[in-house]
Structures are given as structure tokens and as C-alpha cells.
Scaffold this motif. Structure first.
Motif, PDB file in Angstrom:
ATOM      1  N   MET A   1       0.852  -1.186   0.000  1.00 18.85           N
ATOM      2  CA  MET A   1       0.000   0.000   0.000  1.00 18.85           C
ATOM      3  C   MET A   1       0.893   1.244   0.000  1.00 18.85           C
ATOM      4  SD  MET A   1      -3.199   0.630   2.393  1.00 18.85           S
ATOM      5  CE  MET A   1      -4.531   1.279   1.480  1.00 18.85           C
ATOM      6  N   PHE A   2       0.596   2.184  -0.915  1.00 22.01           N
ATOM      7  CA  PHE A   2       1.420   3.379  -1.052  1.00 22.01           C
ATOM      8  C   PHE A   2       1.168   4.405   0.043  1.00 22.01           C
ATOM      9  CE2 PHE A   2       1.218   1.968  -5.578  1.00 22.01           C
ATOM     10  CZ  PHE A   2       2.571   1.702  -5.727  1.00 22.01           C
ATOM     11  N   VAL A  16       3.491   8.259   2.909  1.00 20.76           N
ATOM     12  CA  VAL A  16       3.392   7.952   1.483  1.00 20.76           C
ATOM     13  C   VAL A  16       4.700   7.299   1.083  1.00 20.76           C
ATOM     14  CG1 VAL A  16       3.142   8.900  -0.833  1.00 20.76           C
ATOM     15  CG2 VAL A  16       1.792   9.849   1.042  1.00 20.76           C
ATOM     16  N   LEU A  39       1.185   7.408  -7.417  1.00 18.62           N
ATOM     17  CA  LEU A  39      -0.150   7.356  -6.818  1.00 18.62           C
ATOM     18  C   LEU A  39      -1.253   7.579  -7.848  1.00 18.62           C
ATOM     19  CD1 LEU A  39       0.499   9.557  -3.644  1.00 18.62           C
ATOM     20  CD2 LEU A  39       0.524   7.058  -3.797  1.00 18.62           C
ATOM     21  N   LYS A  40      -2.424   7.072  -7.505  1.00 17.92           N
ATOM     22  CA  LYS A  40      -3.642   7.358  -8.248  1.00 17.92           C
ATOM     23  C   LYS A  40      -4.577   8.079  -7.275  1.00 17.92           C
ATOM     24  CE  LYS A  40      -3.315   3.444 -11.374  1.00 17.92           C
ATOM     25  NZ  LYS A  40      -2.784   4.175 -12.468  1.00 17.92           N
ATOM     26  N   HIS A  42      -7.457   7.419  -6.235  1.00 17.58           N
ATOM     27  CA  HIS A  42      -8.111   6.519  -5.276  1.00 17.58           C
ATOM     28  C   HIS A  42      -7.160   5.976  -4.208  1.00 17.58           C
ATOM     29  CE1 HIS A  42      -6.858   3.547  -8.378  1.00 17.58           C
ATOM     30  NE2 HIS A  42      -6.581   2.828  -7.311  1.00 17.58           N
ATOM     31  N   ASP A  43      -5.839   6.228  -4.331  1.00 18.46           N
ATOM     32  CA  ASP A  43      -4.896   5.834  -3.282  1.00 18.46           C
ATOM     33  C   ASP A  43      -4.980   6.754  -2.066  1.00 18.46           C
ATOM     34  OD1 ASP A  43      -3.771   3.659  -4.672  1.00 18.46           O
ATOM     35  OD2 ASP A  43      -2.364   4.981  -5.718  1.00 18.46           O
ATOM     36  N   ASP A 142      -3.225   8.760 -13.263  1.00 18.97           N
ATOM     37  CA  ASP A 142      -2.421   8.856 -12.056  1.00 18.97           C
ATOM     38  C   ASP A 142      -2.661  10.208 -11.389  1.00 18.97           C
ATOM     39  OD1 ASP A 142      -0.840  10.746 -13.465  1.00 18.97           O
ATOM     40  OD2 ASP A 142       0.628   9.238 -14.019  1.00 18.97           O
TER      41      ASP A 142
END
Length: 181
Positions: A1-2, A16, A39-40, A42-43, A142
Motif C-alpha cells: 500500500m502506497f 506515502v 499514486l492514483k 483513489h490511493d 495517475d
């Protein structure tokens, strides 16, 4: 997970890619531009406000006068954007007065259905212009591309507002195109 969130709301930390983000007094976390490439939208955790710190890897960024907060408000990849521009009267170097410039930008925003909560206020020291909008995309992208798109919207509001100040503005554009973003 980012992106990881630890702790409760009083001692919350956001990491992050393992890097702890600085939390400002207003509760926003500063997200360094160099970290967004992986990242996107939704992250990002729902409900946590972020501000871009520095420029994006592409070189895009916001003007120093603009405080742009972005957050997810639900389980979609859309973002809620909160823009506050603060112009110091003593430092203003525009061709038109800061008050007229902000009023022109306010007019542009008020004509668009996508914007909400428009506010401007002036004191002897500064003029503040505030508006909010929702950002989303039909295609997956992204976070860097999303923030570039948001930068484009903020820049376009300023450009359209500035254009309204020039004599003959209404004569050079079709009526329905004047304030469209």
C-alpha cells in the motif's frame, strides 16, 4: 500500500511510500510533488486533506498565492478541490487593480455550474478569493495527471478573469463561450 494512515484524529500520521508527511496547522498534509508519480487519486484516504508541496515531476504547480487543498470525499477516485488565492495589496503588480482582477475572476467562477462556494473579501492589506469544485475523470489516471488537470482549471479561471478586464473582451468571443471552462 502506497499510503498509510496511523493513529487517531488527534495524533494522526500519513505516510506515502514510507515517508511521513508534514501536517500543517490547518490539518492539511503536504504531499511532495516527487511522490505523486506512483499514486492514483483513489490511493488517497477518504476525508484527509492534502496540499501539493513543490512542483510536480512535470514542472507543473500552483502559484504561490494559491492554496489548493484536495481530498477524496467518498469511495470514488474523484477529488474535492478547495482553492484560496491570497493577494497582498502592497505586492500587487498587475495591470489592473487587485480588486477588479478578483471581481473578474469571481464573475467567471459564478458563471460555471461546476464551482461552489464563491467568496471574495478585501482588507487594506490583502484580497482573498475562494472557490471550490469537484474534479473527476472518465478515464483512470495517475495523481500527477489529475493534479495537472486541476492546475489547468485554476490557471484557466485566472486567465478568463484577466481577459474580462480588457476593453472589447465581449466582442471577441461568442456569447456562450465567454466564461466557459
Amino acid at each position: 500500500m502506497f499510503v498509510q494512515v496511523t493513529g487517531d484524529s488527534h495524533k494522526q500520521e500519513v505516510l506515502v511510500m514510507g515517508e511521513r508527511l508534514e501536517r500543517q496547522q490547518d490539518g492539511c498534509y503536504l504531499l511532495p510533488g516527487r511522490l505523486v508519480h506512483a499514486l492514483k487519486p483513489h490511493d488517497l484516504p477518504v476525508g484527509i486533506p492534502f496540499k501539493l508541496s513543490g512542483a510536480l515531476p512535470s514542472g507543473y504547480g500552483f502559484y504561490r498565492e494559491d492554496s489548493v487543498i484536495f481530498r477524496r470525499t467518498n469511495d470514488t477516485p474523484s477529488l474535492w478541490i478547495d482553492v484560496t488565492s491570497t493577494y497582498m495589496v502592497a505586492e500587487w503588480d498587475g495591470m489592473f487593480s487587485v480588486e477588479a482582477t478578483v471581481e473578474a475572476r469571481k464573475h467567471v467562477v459564478e458563471q460555471q455550474q461546476q464551482f461552489a462556494f464563491v467568496l471574495s473579501e478585501a482588507t487594506e492589506q490583502h484580497v482573498i478569493f475562494h472557490y471550490e469544485f469537484s474534479w473527476s475523470s472518465e478515464q483512470e489516471m495517475d495523481l500527477e495527471s489529475a493534479l495537472e488537470s486541476i492546475c489547468d482549471t485554476v490557471i484557466e479561471v485566472e486567465a478568463r478573469g484577466n481577459a474580462r478586464l480588457w476593453p472589447g473582451y465581449g466582442n471577441c468571443m461568442e456569447e456562450d463561450e465567454q466564461d466557459k471552462l
